[in-house]
Design an enzyme around this catalytic site. Structure first.
Site, mmCIF file in Angstrom:
data_model
loop_
_atom_site.group_PDB
_atom_site.id
_atom_site.type_symbol
_atom_site.label_atom_id
_atom_site.label_comp_id
_atom_site.label_asym_id
_atom_site.label_seq_id
_atom_site.Cartn_x
_atom_site.Cartn_y
_atom_site.Cartn_z
ATOM 1 N N GLY A 72 1.872 2.640 -3.297
ATOM 2 C CA GLY A 72 1.867 3.168 -4.348
ATOM 3 C C GLY A 72 2.136 2.187 -5.450
ATOM 4 O O GLY A 72 2.433 2.384 -6.488
ATOM 5 N N LYS A 108 0.806 -1.283 0.048
ATOM 6 C CA LYS A 108 0.178 -0.065 0.031
ATOM 7 C C LYS A 108 0.659 1.207 0.036
ATOM 8 O O LYS A 108 0.617 2.206 0.917
ATOM 9 C CB LYS A 108 -1.026 0.062 1.252
ATOM 10 C CG LYS A 108 -1.844 -1.254 1.472
ATOM 11 C CD LYS A 108 -2.557 -1.536 0.012
ATOM 12 C CE LYS A 108 -3.594 -0.705 -0.325
ATOM 13 N NZ LYS A 108 -4.108 -1.322 -1.795
ATOM 14 N N SER A 149 -4.240 2.762 4.470
ATOM 15 C CA SER A 149 -4.631 2.044 3.077
ATOM 16 C C SER A 149 -4.828 0.575 3.443
ATOM 17 O O SER A 149 -5.691 -0.191 2.945
ATOM 18 C CB SER A 149 -3.797 2.543 2.082
ATOM 19 O OG SER A 149 -4.116 2.038 0.910
ATOM 20 N N ARG A 201 -8.499 3.006 -3.885
ATOM 21 C CA ARG A 201 -9.172 3.390 -2.995
ATOM 22 C C ARG A 201 -9.343 4.916 -3.190
ATOM 23 O O ARG A 201 -10.206 5.575 -3.798
ATOM 24 C CB ARG A 201 -8.815 3.129 -1.544
ATOM 25 C CG ARG A 201 -9.878 3.471 -0.352
ATOM 26 C CD ARG A 201 -9.500 2.992 0.842
ATOM 27 N NE ARG A 201 -8.372 3.783 1.496
ATOM 28 C CZ ARG A 201 -8.534 4.623 2.159
ATOM 29 N NH1 ARG A 201 -9.812 5.333 2.450
ATOM 30 N NH2 ARG A 201 -7.632 5.660 2.635
ATOM 31 N N LYS A 202 -8.416 5.660 -2.617
ATOM 32 C CA LYS A 202 -8.349 7.197 -3.097
ATOM 33 C C LYS A 202 -7.110 7.783 -3.661
ATOM 34 O O LYS A 202 -7.249 8.680 -4.217
ATOM 35 C CB LYS A 202 -8.699 8.045 -1.474
ATOM 36 C CG LYS A 202 -10.050 8.020 -0.759
ATOM 37 C CD LYS A 202 -9.936 8.585 0.402
ATOM 38 C CE LYS A 202 -11.374 8.792 0.848
ATOM 39 N NZ LYS A 202 -11.635 9.669 2.182
ATOM 40 N N HIS A 254 6.905 -7.535 -2.460
ATOM 41 C CA HIS A 254 6.940 -7.003 -1.561
ATOM 42 C C HIS A 254 8.207 -7.229 -0.279
ATOM 43 O O HIS A 254 8.217 -6.928 0.804
ATOM 44 C CB HIS A 254 5.674 -6.918 -0.552
ATOM 45 C CG HIS A 254 4.335 -6.256 -1.351
ATOM 46 N ND1 HIS A 254 4.522 -4.950 -1.688
ATOM 47 C CD2 HIS A 254 3.383 -7.018 -1.726
ATOM 48 C CE1 HIS A 254 3.295 -4.848 -2.325
ATOM 49 N NE2 HIS A 254 2.550 -5.999 -2.461
#
Length: 346
Positions: A101, A99, A191, A312-313, A161
């Protein structure tokens, strides 16, 4: 290159060899439910995993491996990847903490690298989520689907990750460039919490205050986040030719500059003609949050994982809608302490 289009009825078409009618072999990732239970794991991994420190407050059982907390079901794949993964010289690795980017960076990197292969109107990103175009490498090992990675044509863009210290030695010693993106920890937590609580199968209560405390302890998947970021940051200072270290907030502020830097670093710089013709701006627009979020493929998904929870945002500072001033101060103080003397600030 054609103007960006959201014509999702298009088929994937190769610009470089149109006469061959080449189709992309990219496909949707296996659903999370395909991850084997610990009882089904190869005994050489299972025996070690069961001896590792355990964390059960997070929605997934986690184990501490080489200083980092990992989801128990992913851990066998991480171990197998450490042993067996063989990069190709042309590979590009996109790395990040969760989370931070990641989805956006994957879309940008894939589009930059393959801009001479796919036209915008028939681009794979119109039918596949960015995490399908840039697969999470350890996840494919965890689902015993690692052979799929070998079917991908070069140059591959592969995601991870994993902290730098747990990357396979084959990646560290290769010439494969690594692009890493980090994000302000408070926004990362918000996030990540939103994403986890949207899993359809996750029915237990997981209040934000509980997630906050666990995050502050560093006991999150792939965490502690500060150690994760620091490993890549310090390595980027010593080996800038190996790792490009990006900040999400800076990329959001000036995506054109970020895309130009990214293209140069991975060996696909834009020509003067491409820049003059506005291709950089087209790629930024094509990979923008709103364009990707509005695609049908990113409103749906497979199994228990819906692609829309990757979108999401995409805003900076959303933590202010979830944290009290006291919580923010506590997390800021921890971040300053963990990053002390590194030169890295958020």
């Amino acid at each position: 290159m054609a103007d960006p289009s959201l014509n999702t009825n298009s088929t994937f078409t190769s610009n470089s060899n149109p006469e061959e009618g080449e189709e992309s072999i990219l496909r949707s990732r296996p659903p999370f439910k395909d991850l084997p239970k610990i009882e089904e794991v190869d005994s050489k991994y299972k025996e070690l995993i069961l001896t590792l420190p355990k964390e059960v407050r997070w929605p997934f059982v986690m184990r501490k491996y080489k200083g980092f907390w990992q989801t128990e079901k992913i851990l066998p794949g991480i171990m197998a990847m450490e042993e067996a993964f063989k990069p190709r010289p042309s590979d590009v690795i996109v790395a990040s903490y969760m989370k931070s980017g990641t989805t956006w960076l994957k879309a940008l990197t894939f589009t930059i690298m393959h801009r001479n292969k796919y036209v915008f109107s028939s681009h794979p990103l119109l039918k596949l989520n960015p995490h399908d175009c840039v697969p999470i490498t350890e996840y494919h090992y965890a689902t015993r689907d690692e052979q799929y990675l070998e079917t991908l044509p070069s140059p591959r863009v592969l995601g991870t990750h994993l902290p730098y210290s747990i990357l396979p030695e084959s990646i560290k010693t290769s010439k494969c460039p690594i692009v890493y993106i980090c994000r302000e920890p408070k926004d990362v937590l918000v996030s990540l919490w939103h994403m986890v609580t949207r899993f359809e199968w996750f029915k237990k209560s997981f209040p934000f205050t509980q997630a906050f405390e666990i995050f502050c302890e560093g006991r999150m998947p792939y965490g502690p986040v500060w150690d994760h970021v620091l490993e890549y940051y310090m390595k980027s200072l010593h080996s800038p030719e190996k790792i490009l270290f990006l900040k999400y907030e800076e990329m959001m502020k000036d995506p054109i500059d970020g895309v130009m830097r990214l293209a140069i670093f991975i060996g696909f710089p834009f020509s003067e003609e491409e820049i003059k013709n506005g291709l950089v701006e087209e790629i930024v627009e094509f990979c923008s949050f709103n364009k990707l979020k509005d695609l049908d493929v990113n409103k749906n998904g497979i199994g228990h994982v819906k692609n829309d929870f990757f979108f999401r945002k995409a805003v900076v500072g959303d933590w202010q809608n979830h944290m009290t001033p006291e919580m923010a101060i506590k997390l800021d103080d921890i971040t300053k302490e963990k990053l002390h003397h590194s030169g890295l600030i958020f």
